[in-house]
Design a protein around this motif. Structure first.
Motif, short mmCIF file in Angstrom:
data_model
loop_
_atom_site.label_atom_id
_atom_site.label_comp_id
_atom_site.label_asym_id
_atom_site.label_seq_id
_atom_site.Cartn_x
_atom_site.Cartn_y
_atom_site.Cartn_z
N PRO A 1 0.83 -1.38 -0.17
CA PRO A 1 0.36 0.14 -0.09
C PRO A 1 0.66 0.63 -0.03
N THR A 2 1.87 1.35 0.13
CA THR A 2 3.02 2.22 0.20
C THR A 2 3.85 2.69 -0.65
N PHE A 3 4.08 1.83 -1.52
CA PHE A 3 4.77 1.37 -2.45
C PHE A 3 6.34 2.41 -2.43
N THR A 4 6.74 2.07 -0.51
CA THR A 4 8.58 1.57 -0.54
C THR A 4 8.58 0.84 -1.12
N ASP A 5 8.79 -0.35 0.07
CA ASP A 5 9.86 -1.44 -0.02
C ASP A 5 9.52 -2.84 0.36
N GLU A 6 7.73 -2.50 -0.13
CA GLU A 6 6.91 -4.11 0.72
C GLU A 6 7.35 -5.10 -0.36
N GLY A 7 7.64 -4.73 -1.56
CA GLY A 7 8.31 -6.06 -1.88
C GLY A 7 9.65 -6.78 -1.33
N LEU A 8 10.54 -6.61 -1.31
CA LEU A 8 12.03 -6.48 -0.52
C LEU A 8 11.12 -6.80 0.98
N GLN A 9 10.43 -6.57 1.45
CA GLN A 9 9.92 -6.70 3.44
C GLN A 9 9.59 -7.96 3.07
N ALA A 10 8.78 -8.47 2.42
CA ALA A 10 8.25 -9.62 2.37
C ALA A 10 8.83 -10.37 1.79
N ALA A 11 9.34 -10.56 0.94
CA ALA A 11 10.41 -11.15 0.76
C ALA A 11 11.32 -11.94 1.35
N LEU A 12 11.53 -10.98 2.44
CA LEU A 12 12.68 -10.72 3.73
C LEU A 12 12.31 -11.77 4.48
N ALA A 13 10.86 -11.38 5.22
CA ALA A 13 9.69 -12.08 5.80
C ALA A 13 9.73 -13.57 5.30
N ALA A 14 9.40 -14.04 3.97
CA ALA A 14 9.39 -14.87 3.05
C ALA A 14 10.37 -15.89 3.16
N ARG A 15 11.58 -15.21 3.15
CA ARG A 15 12.57 -16.27 3.84
C ARG A 15 13.16 -16.62 5.13
N ARG A 16 12.94 -15.69 6.28
CA ARG A 16 12.83 -16.48 7.31
C ARG A 16 11.88 -17.23 7.32
N ARG A 17 10.57 -17.25 7.59
CA ARG A 17 9.69 -18.90 7.01
C ARG A 17 10.48 -19.66 6.65
N VAL A 18 10.53 -19.27 5.14
CA VAL A 18 11.27 -20.40 4.64
C VAL A 18 12.58 -20.18 3.99
N PRO A 19 13.29 -20.76 4.95
CA PRO A 19 15.18 -20.69 4.42
C PRO A 19 15.46 -21.16 3.06
N GLY A 20 16.48 -20.39 2.39
CA GLY A 20 16.69 -20.97 1.49
C GLY A 20 15.53 -20.64 0.09
N LEU A 21 14.80 -19.03 0.44
CA LEU A 21 13.74 -19.56 -0.95
C LEU A 21 14.71 -18.65 -2.00
N PRO A 22 14.41 -19.05 -3.26
CA PRO A 22 14.76 -18.32 -4.06
C PRO A 22 13.73 -16.73 -4.36
N VAL A 23 15.35 -15.85 -4.43
CA VAL A 23 14.22 -14.32 -4.61
C VAL A 23 15.04 -13.54 -5.91
N LEU A 24 14.05 -13.83 -7.20
CA LEU A 24 14.55 -12.54 -8.02
C LEU A 24 14.15 -11.03 -7.91
N VAL A 25 15.66 -9.79 -7.63
CA VAL A 25 14.01 -8.70 -7.27
C VAL A 25 13.91 -8.46 -9.21
N LEU A 26 13.01 -7.45 -9.09
CA LEU A 26 12.99 -7.21 -10.60
C LEU A 26 12.26 -5.35 -10.39
N SER A 27 13.12 -4.94 -10.23
CA SER A 27 12.86 -3.34 -10.26
C SER A 27 13.54 -1.87 -11.07
N GLN A 28 12.75 -1.28 -10.62
CA GLN A 28 13.44 0.68 -11.18
C GLN A 28 14.16 1.02 -10.42
N HIS A 29 14.73 -0.08 -9.39
CA HIS A 29 15.13 1.03 -8.01
C HIS A 29 15.89 -0.08 -7.62
#
Length: 217
Positions: free
Chosen positions: A57-85
């Motif tokens: 909802p805030t268009f700041t860093d929600e995608g990365l924060q969600a990915a980091l939170a998911a990796r804490r719950r699912v260790p080793g979850l592969p993540v590819l960030v695709l961003s303008q920033h």
């Protein structure tokens, strides 16, 4: 291969879904917000996540924060960030657990579908796929890191190309080096970064993570 995709722009999201399916991926969820992404990653446990940084909802860093939170719950979850920033702090945090399966591409520097799909496959397999601009930003803040400071300029070039996901043969072609010369530089890199002998592919990933993920001293 099962994929969760997070992108808030409808046309781009649908285009990526179509591209991935055309190359044999199963898109198990295509979402547009941070909370939806976290729920999909934890619930679906995909082979790889493709994530935009700035989501509702805030268009700041929600995608990365969600990915980091998911990796804490699912260790080793592969993540590819695709961003303008380039978000250096969170990119470094994404690299910090040393589990591999990490990529960071800039949207305006992905020039064709094959390049993108190849990056998705490399990250899903536990490797790295880093945009050179992202590498440059992270290296600028790592310039005082002691182990990295031991690398020669040529060794740094080799390691930067490793971070992009290039093979020894591709590195040799890019730098006009023989296979044996690339192998020698690679062995020196492993030694200087204190990586004990193990599977070469694993050591490549660990070297890249050490190169990009270490905090400045």
């Amino acid at each position: 291969m099962r994929v969760v995709l997070a992108e808030d722009l409808h046309l781009l999201r649908e285009g990526l879904v179509h591209l991935l399916r055309a190359h044999g991926f199963e898109v198990v969820a295509a979402v547009e917000s941070g909370p939806e992404l976290l729920a999909a990653l934890v619930g679906e446990r995909p082979d790889v996540a493709v994530v935009d940084v700035r989501l509702p909802p805030t268009f700041t860093d929600e995608g990365l924060q969600a990915a980091l939170a998911a990796r804490r719950r699912v260790p080793g979850l592969p993540v590819l960030v695709l961003s303008q920033h380039v978000e250096q702090l969170y990119a470094r945090e994404l690299l910090a657990d040393g589990s591999g399966g990490v990529g960071y591409l800039l949207k305006d520097r992905v020039f064709n579908g094959e390049q993108f799909v190849d990056a998705v496959r490399r990250v899903a397999a536990g490797g790295t796929a880093m945009d050179p601009e992202v590498i440059a930003r992270l290296l600028a803040s790592n310039s005082r890191n002691e182990p990295l400071g031991q690398l020669t300029p040529r060794e740094r070039e080799v390691l930067e190309l490793m971070a992009e996901g290039r093979s020894n043969a591709a590195i040799g072609q890019r730098l006009f080096l023989s296979d044996s010369a690339v192998g020698k530089h690679t062995a020196n890199i492993f030694a200087k970064l204190g990586l004990a002998p193990s599977d070469d592919d694993n050591r490549r990933v660990l070297a890249v993570l050490a190169f990009l993920g270490s905090r400045p001293s």
